[in-house]
Design a protein around this motif. Structure first.
Motif: not given
Length: 423
Positions: A301-310, A375-381
């Motif tokens: 699970i990839i969590v992307s944010t422009p700021s840590a305060a988001n 974004v959620i990615v499975d074991k096969h990418g």
């Protein structure tokens, strides 16, 4: 008077002399005259033993110089014997007096009654006429079935044999053949199996034969799951040909053979596996090299944010903190990408990713820099789902539980007792 009697005694016989074949006669002349067959002489006819009189028992010499009736002593005859079924008899003189008859039986039958009977003078046979009865059991021979060994990855063996045919020693007719045990052509499980055939003839005599069918399954020693890992085996788990697959719980990676096969020499192929803590190398040059370390091992699970305060970012981290057991149970690693290039960093647990590697991840997965996205990615990418706002643990877990491989994981975890109260 004397002279008359004397003269009379010298008279010529009036009737012909009596001759009784197989017997004799006792005669009485009238007026006490010395016996001669004169008129009025009465003769009683007697037959010797074994003969019977046919005609009157007394005859009289008549005036016409003939005896009053005919007579004969004929040999006594018993009733005709009945030929026994499945046998016969032989007689010395038919059914006549004194004849000895001896009974015999066909092969497979036994005589019941008197073997020899004799015709008596009362026209009866001595003893009891014999009969032939079937007392000998039929014959049956079972096949010889040797030990059978199960084929690879099987626990049973299909065993066939020719059904034994019984033979009756008497009339050759069998009324029934009864089998106790599995019939030929059945799949026999491991162990010893007793098979019995019983045949019966028309006289209800029976005979049985027995044999054993022994099924052997080659087995290796029993394998156990490695510490912090799982084991899943085919068939019975340790029989010849069975395969055992190994995997590790969340946060560990397998070292050694991922699968081992029980071989014909009863030894396992490969090497004993262990589960060691997963060591993610973050000092790699490309995002692809980083992701390859998780291939077929972990979900991301990839969590992307422009700021840590988001706000979305902080809310999503709070959800993950409460659901860490569920994430581990589903083999999930969380990668955080925080900030905007050039002031951006990445993090996997406590390990930091370089700004360049973090940038590559965003570019490779086409994740925007200036807004929140998960974004959620499975074991096969494979990119399976994207969220523009926080998602609940239940929503995420329901999605992951539909992924390939997850059903098998859940079965193994349930068997091992691995579960979370809220997941």
């Amino acid at each position: 008077m004397y002279s008359r009697h004397r003269y009379a005694s010298k008279e010529t016989p009036w009737c012909s002399p009596i001759k009784v074949k197989n017997g004799y006669a006792s005669c009485r002349a009238p007026r006490g005259v010395y016996y001669k067959p004169i008129r009025g002489t009465a003769c009683d006819i007697h037959c010797r033993k074994g003969f019977e009189l046919h005609g009157p028992s007394q005859i009289i010499c008549q005036e016409n110089r003939r005896w009053s009736d005919k007579y004969a002593c004929k040999q006594v005859r018993c009733y005709s014997l009945t030929m026994p079924q499945n046998g016969g008899f032989k007689c010395s003189d038919g059914s006549y007096f004194g004849s000895r008859c001896e009974y015999y039986c066909s092969p497979g039958y036994q005589l019941k009654g008197d073997r020899v009977v004799t015709c008596l003078d009362n026209k009866a046979w001595s003893g009891k006429p014999a009969t032939c009865i079937d007392v000998e059991p039929p014959r049956i021979q079972c096949p010889s079935v040797k030990e059978k060994v199960a084929e690879p990855n099987k626990l049973t063996v299909r065993v066939t044999w020719e059904t034994p045919e019984g033979m009756d020693t008497a009339d050759g007719i069998l009324t029934d053949v009864v089998l106790q045990g599995l019939p030929p052509g059945s799949e026999f499980p491991e162990g010893d199996h007793k098979i019995e055939y019983t045949v019966m003839d028309r006289a209800e005599n029976e005979a049985s034969c027995r044999f054993n069918v022994r099924i052997r399954v080659k087995r290796c020693s029993k394998l156990i799951a490695p510490e912090n890992g799982y084991i899943k085996c085919s068939s019975a788990g340790n029989n010849y040909g069975s395969t055992c697959d190994f995997s590790c719980v969340s946060g560990y990676e397998l070292q050694g053979s991922p699968a081992r096969v029980c071989q014909s020499n009863l030894a396992w192929s490969g090497q004993e596996p262990t589960c060691a803590p997963m060591n993610v190398n973050v000092i790699v040059r490309t995002a692809a090299a980083l992701l390859d370390q998780f291939y077929e091992k972990r979900r991301l699970i990839i969590v992307s944010t422009p700021s840590a305060a988001n706000f979305f970012y902080r809310m999503q981290l709070g959800v993950f903190q409460q659901a860490q057991c569920g994430l581990d149970l589903r083999h999930v690693n969380v990668i955080e990408l925080v900030g905007v290039f050039p002031a951006q960093l990445g993090r996997i647990g406590r390990r930091l990713l370089s700004p360049a590697l973090s940038l590559q991840l965003r570019l490779l997965l086409r994740i925007p820099h200036h807004k929140y996205q998960m974004v959620i990615v499975d074991k096969h990418g494979m990119d399976k789902e994207r969220y523009a706002s926080p998602a609940s643990a239940a929503e995420i877990f329901d999605l992951i539980d539909t992924f390939p491989l997850r059903k098998e994981e859940m079965k193994m975890q349930a068997a091992a007792g691995h579960t979370c109260n809220y997941a």
